[in-house]
Design a protein around this motif. Sequence first.
Motif, short mmCIF file in Angstrom:
data_model
loop_
_atom_site.label_atom_id
_atom_site.label_comp_id
_atom_site.label_asym_id
_atom_site.label_seq_id
_atom_site.Cartn_x
_atom_site.Cartn_y
_atom_site.Cartn_z
N GLN A 3 36.37 33.95 13.29
CA GLN A 3 36.40 35.18 14.06
C GLN A 3 35.20 35.27 14.98
O GLN A 3 35.30 35.77 16.11
CB GLN A 3 36.43 36.39 13.12
CG GLN A 3 37.71 36.49 12.30
CD GLN A 3 37.69 37.71 11.40
OE1 GLN A 3 36.70 38.46 11.38
NE2 GLN A 3 38.77 37.91 10.66
N GLU A 45 35.79 33.31 18.23
CA GLU A 45 36.67 34.01 19.17
C GLU A 45 35.93 35.14 19.88
O GLU A 45 36.10 35.34 21.09
CB GLU A 45 37.89 34.55 18.42
CG GLU A 45 38.77 33.46 17.82
CD GLU A 45 39.87 34.05 16.95
OE1 GLU A 45 39.86 35.30 16.78
OE2 GLU A 45 40.72 33.28 16.44
N VAL A 46 35.13 35.86 19.14
CA VAL A 46 34.37 36.95 19.75
C VAL A 46 33.36 36.41 20.76
O VAL A 46 33.18 36.97 21.85
CB VAL A 46 33.68 37.80 18.66
CG1 VAL A 46 32.79 38.85 19.30
CG2 VAL A 46 34.71 38.46 17.77
N ALA A 64 33.56 33.71 22.58
CA ALA A 64 34.27 33.30 23.79
C ALA A 64 34.62 34.50 24.66
O ALA A 64 34.44 34.48 25.90
CB ALA A 64 35.53 32.52 23.42
N ALA A 65 35.09 35.57 24.02
CA ALA A 65 35.46 36.76 24.79
C ALA A 65 34.24 37.40 25.44
O ALA A 65 34.28 37.82 26.60
CB ALA A 65 36.18 37.75 23.88
N VAL A 66 33.15 37.49 24.68
CA VAL A 66 31.94 38.12 25.23
C VAL A 66 31.35 37.28 26.35
O VAL A 66 30.88 37.79 27.36
CB VAL A 66 30.91 38.35 24.09
CG1 VAL A 66 29.59 38.83 24.67
CG2 VAL A 66 31.44 39.35 23.08
N THR A 67 31.40 35.94 26.21
CA THR A 67 30.88 35.06 27.25
C THR A 67 31.64 35.27 28.56
O THR A 67 31.05 35.35 29.65
CB THR A 67 30.98 33.60 26.80
OG1 THR A 67 30.24 33.42 25.59
CG2 THR A 67 30.43 32.67 27.87
N GLN A 68 32.96 35.36 28.46
CA GLN A 68 33.77 35.58 29.65
C GLN A 68 33.44 36.93 30.29
O GLN A 68 33.34 37.05 31.51
CB GLN A 68 35.27 35.51 29.28
CG GLN A 68 36.20 35.70 30.47
CD GLN A 68 37.66 35.63 30.06
OE1 GLN A 68 37.97 35.48 28.88
NE2 GLN A 68 38.56 35.74 31.03
N ARG A 69 33.25 37.92 29.45
CA ARG A 69 32.94 39.27 29.97
C ARG A 69 31.58 39.29 30.67
O ARG A 69 31.42 39.90 31.72
CB ARG A 69 32.94 40.26 28.80
CG ARG A 69 32.85 41.70 29.20
CD ARG A 69 34.06 42.16 29.95
NE ARG A 69 34.03 43.60 30.17
CZ ARG A 69 34.84 44.22 31.03
NH1 ARG A 69 35.74 43.53 31.73
NH2 ARG A 69 34.78 45.53 31.17
N GLN A 73 31.89 37.82 34.08
CA GLN A 73 32.55 38.72 35.02
C GLN A 73 31.56 39.75 35.58
O GLN A 73 31.54 40.04 36.78
CB GLN A 73 33.72 39.43 34.33
CG GLN A 73 34.88 38.51 33.99
CD GLN A 73 35.96 39.23 33.18
OE1 GLN A 73 35.78 40.37 32.77
NE2 GLN A 73 37.08 38.53 32.96
#
Length: 637
Positions: A464, A467-468, A470-475, A478
């Motif tokens: 988990q 996954e978190v 990866a999502a935070v890195t993308q955010r 941005q």
Amino acid sequence: MTTDSPAASPMHEQAQATATRIAATGPEHCIAQRDDGVYADPSVLGTTLLAAVDNVYRAGNYFVGVDYPVLMKALFGHGPDLPRGPDGAAVVRIAADIQPFDPARRALYRAAKIGRGYAEYYFEPVWLPDPADPEGEGIPTRLDVDEFVADMWGKGLRFGLDLDAIRAAIASNKADRVTVARQCDPVPGADAHIVEVSDDIHRNDAPLELANGRLDLNSFQNRFPQIQAGVRLLEKRPATPGVPGFEMSGTKLFPKPGSDTDLAAYAGTGTKVERMPEGDFLVSSRAGFLMIDGKTSRISIDDKVVSRDGVSAKTTGNLNLTGDYEEFGEVQEKRVIEADSITVHGDVFGDLVSRGGTIVMRANLVGGGARNARGDIHVRGVASAAVLSAEDGRIVLERAENCVVAGTRVEIAHAVNCEIVGDEVVVKMAEGCALAGRRVTVECAVPRKQSEMLVAVLRPDGQQIGEVIAAVTQRVAQFAALAAQLKAAMDAMTAKPDVRGYMMLATRVRKGEVNLSPEQGRQFQKLAQDVAPALKAMGDVSAKIKAAEAEQQAGTAMLASLEAQRNDAATVSGVTIASVQGETQVRILGYSPADGQPYLWTPREIRTRLRGPQAGELLFLGGAGNFAWSSDAVPAA
């Protein structure tokens, strides 16, 4: 018998008074007889004047209108201060005149009866011989106070005459025995003594007043005073020599001087004796807590408070200290001690809270608790029905019964019916306990009555976390791109000539570098109106840039925390039980690192997670033998 001489003081020189001296051999040169009275030279008072006065009386004279208090002060230094002239110099007027003492009148005076420290005189009506009738009763007359003083002087009574009593006896003209003189006993000197010169020495056991004006009845205002360096605490008042007395003959009686005392006897650790022009003082040489030894009265200042009274509602109330604390008495139920390092030699029934240091209980912890934010907890006795928590430190116990124990590392020699959570848990003897840790070592595991023997191996969920991350890195990427776009738009707006010119001029006007004339001021206001829409748009873009950068920084901080959690999840977990002597379960207990470390769970959550229904993988269930397991020996889930 007399010769003219100038007056003895400037005041009398201005009055141009005629002064005469007694014409006789001896030191009576210090007595001057003037038109307004008889004066003594203030520069030769004492024995010199005493000899001069004695010569006056021995020559058959007496002082008329004698000022007895002034005379006693001038001869013996006893009594009120001498009067002062306009120039501030002492004025020693001892009498109004000097006259011969008629032998016929001298014969009227009897001898006084001398007692122990007093003299009595028998007053009765007196008669002078009648020259016209020598054999007759005589001419009635009365004694005179000035003659009385002169006659008693010749008979050895030179000090302590009670002129008021003498005048009253003479005025009554009755036969009566009256005490006419008393000796003056010496006044012993005062002993040297110590006085307090700082109000901070005293404790204030009044209830603590809170910021909202209410009173906390469980805490005192200032139980353990704190002192800064260089504060005067005590002052030594020196001994006094005492006040001399005088026998009625004028012989001085020396007083017993006061005894000295040693201020250094009150100096403990952190204090020193300083000798200053205004006196000797005991001064604090460091900042810290002030303690007074009840047996020796010695004052000490230390970083650590040492108490022997125990902690209760009567002695100290709840304590909230900024330094270390050591208690030799008991900590009673519902009492709370908050400090850095805490050492208690007696039993603890209350709660100990350390902000960072070491908590040491040399006796027992019963029904209370101990919590340390950054440091270790040691209990040398028995911990019973207590809650112990070390958020960043070890907990070391000899014996624990019915306790909840949570810390980064927990070491217990004998645990009975306890719930224990730690990053590393080491228990020699565990009876009916529920243990949970990343690394658990138990020498002997035994169930106890209705309490199961449960062991849980803590394993964080690393999938988990990935996954978190990866999502935070993308955010974060941005928000970084958005911030770059907004900055480019801001640069384009500020590059316009009118906006750029206005901003440069406005900056100089605001700093006072440019003073505008009225006409220039109107043009400046018109320019501001023209660029107002552009400035508003720039303000909106600036706010968006700040918001994007804030989100980017928050995401970066979150990434760092998640990376630490992922590294933590990769740490090897394991359990070792050397001897199983009764039914024992060993399971995997998963948790989310995002929710914090398990040893930070509340006591209620610890009981629920360890004693409640278990869904983790069962690693061992048996009543004998031994067991060992490590996460690096199996593939990760």
